[in-house]
Design a protein around this motif. Structure first.
Motif, PDB file in Angstrom:
ATOM      1  N   UNK A 120       0.729  -1.192   0.094  1.00  9.19           N
ATOM      2  CA  UNK A 120       0.144   0.036  -0.049  1.00  9.19           C
ATOM      3  C   UNK A 120       0.853   1.228  -0.018  1.00  9.19           C
ATOM      4  N   UNK A 121       0.351   2.343  -0.828  1.00  8.22           N
ATOM      5  CA  UNK A 121       0.922   3.675  -0.762  1.00  8.22           C
ATOM      6  C   UNK A 121       0.814   4.119   0.646  1.00  8.22           C
ATOM      7  N   UNK A 122       1.787   4.677   1.440  1.00  7.95           N
ATOM      8  CA  UNK A 122       1.638   5.215   2.674  1.00  7.95           C
ATOM      9  C   UNK A 122       0.613   6.399   2.646  1.00  7.95           C
ATOM     10  N   UNK A 123      -0.288   6.570   3.796  1.00  4.02           N
ATOM     11  CA  UNK A 123      -1.373   7.383   3.725  1.00  4.02           C
ATOM     12  C   UNK A 123      -0.932   8.819   3.367  1.00  4.02           C
ATOM     13  N   UNK A 124       0.289   9.300   4.164  1.00  5.63           N
ATOM     14  CA  UNK A 124       0.642  10.863   3.836  1.00  5.63           C
ATOM     15  C   UNK A 124       0.657  11.128   2.258  1.00  5.63           C
ATOM     16  N   UNK A 125       1.319  10.118   1.462  1.00  2.63           N
ATOM     17  CA  UNK A 125       1.531  10.318   0.043  1.00  2.63           C
ATOM     18  C   UNK A 125       0.273  10.276  -0.360  1.00  2.63           C
ATOM     19  N   UNK A 126      -0.844   9.178  -0.236  1.00  4.30           N
ATOM     20  CA  UNK A 126      -2.147   9.151  -0.825  1.00  4.30           C
ATOM     21  C   UNK A 126      -2.985  10.492  -0.647  1.00  4.30           C
ATOM     22  N   UNK A 127      -2.816  11.031   0.602  1.00  3.97           N
ATOM     23  CA  UNK A 127      -3.539  12.172   0.935  1.00  3.97           C
ATOM     24  C   UNK A 127      -2.975  13.364   0.132  1.00  3.97           C
ATOM     25  N   UNK A 128      -1.599  13.710  -0.077  1.00  5.12           N
ATOM     26  CA  UNK A 128      -0.981  14.673  -0.902  1.00  5.12           C
ATOM     27  C   UNK A 128      -1.428  14.673  -2.270  1.00  5.12           C
TER      28      UNK A 128
END
Length: 142
Positions: A120-128
């Motif tokens: 999974x893509x880390x949540x902070x990158x997904x949010x960005x």
């Protein structure tokens, strides 16, 4: 020279493009979308359904759930975070519509698809990437 039918389809396409572009905006409502087509809300609903076979609300809801499916498969975000990112304001409504469209709950969907895919893509990158860090409705921050 444009025919009335072609002009009508162009107007509807502008509204559909607005929904495709701004699907995550919880403030995107029927009046705003109808304004992109230059129609009243009632005329817009009839014309959109006649042209595309589903109401604008059904189309926008389907697009938001498709986006949520992608985030559930790829991003390390909670169901609540994904719910908010795709434009729903209630987790209960999001979960019910998700199950209606896919046949499973968001949690079950993730469990079925995460095991077989990449990490999974880390949540902070997904949010960005999805614009989740933008403040909405303030008009000050971007």
């Amino acid at each position: 020279m444009t025919t009335p039918g072609l002009a009508r389809l162009r107007a509807l396409r502008r509204a559909k493009d607005a929904m495709d572009r701004d699907w995550a905006d919880p403030g995107l409502d029927l009046d705003a979308v109808a304004a992109h087509a230059g129609y009243s809300r009632y005329h817009f609903v009839r014309a959109f359904k006649s042209a595309y076979g589903e109401s604008p609300g059904q189309y926008l809801g389907r697009r938001r759930i498709e986006r949520a499916e992608e985030l559930l498969r790829t991003a390390d975000l909670s169901v609540t975070e994904i719910c908010m990112l795709v434009g729903f304001s209630s987790v209960g409504t999001f979960s019910a519509r998700f199950k209606q469209q896919t046949g499973v709950t968001p949690r079950d969907y993730r469990a079925q698809h995460v095991r077989s895919g990449a990490a999974l893509i880390p949540g902070c990158y997904a949010m960005l990437w999805t614009g989740g860090f933008r403040q909405r409705n303030s008009g000050e921050a971007e």
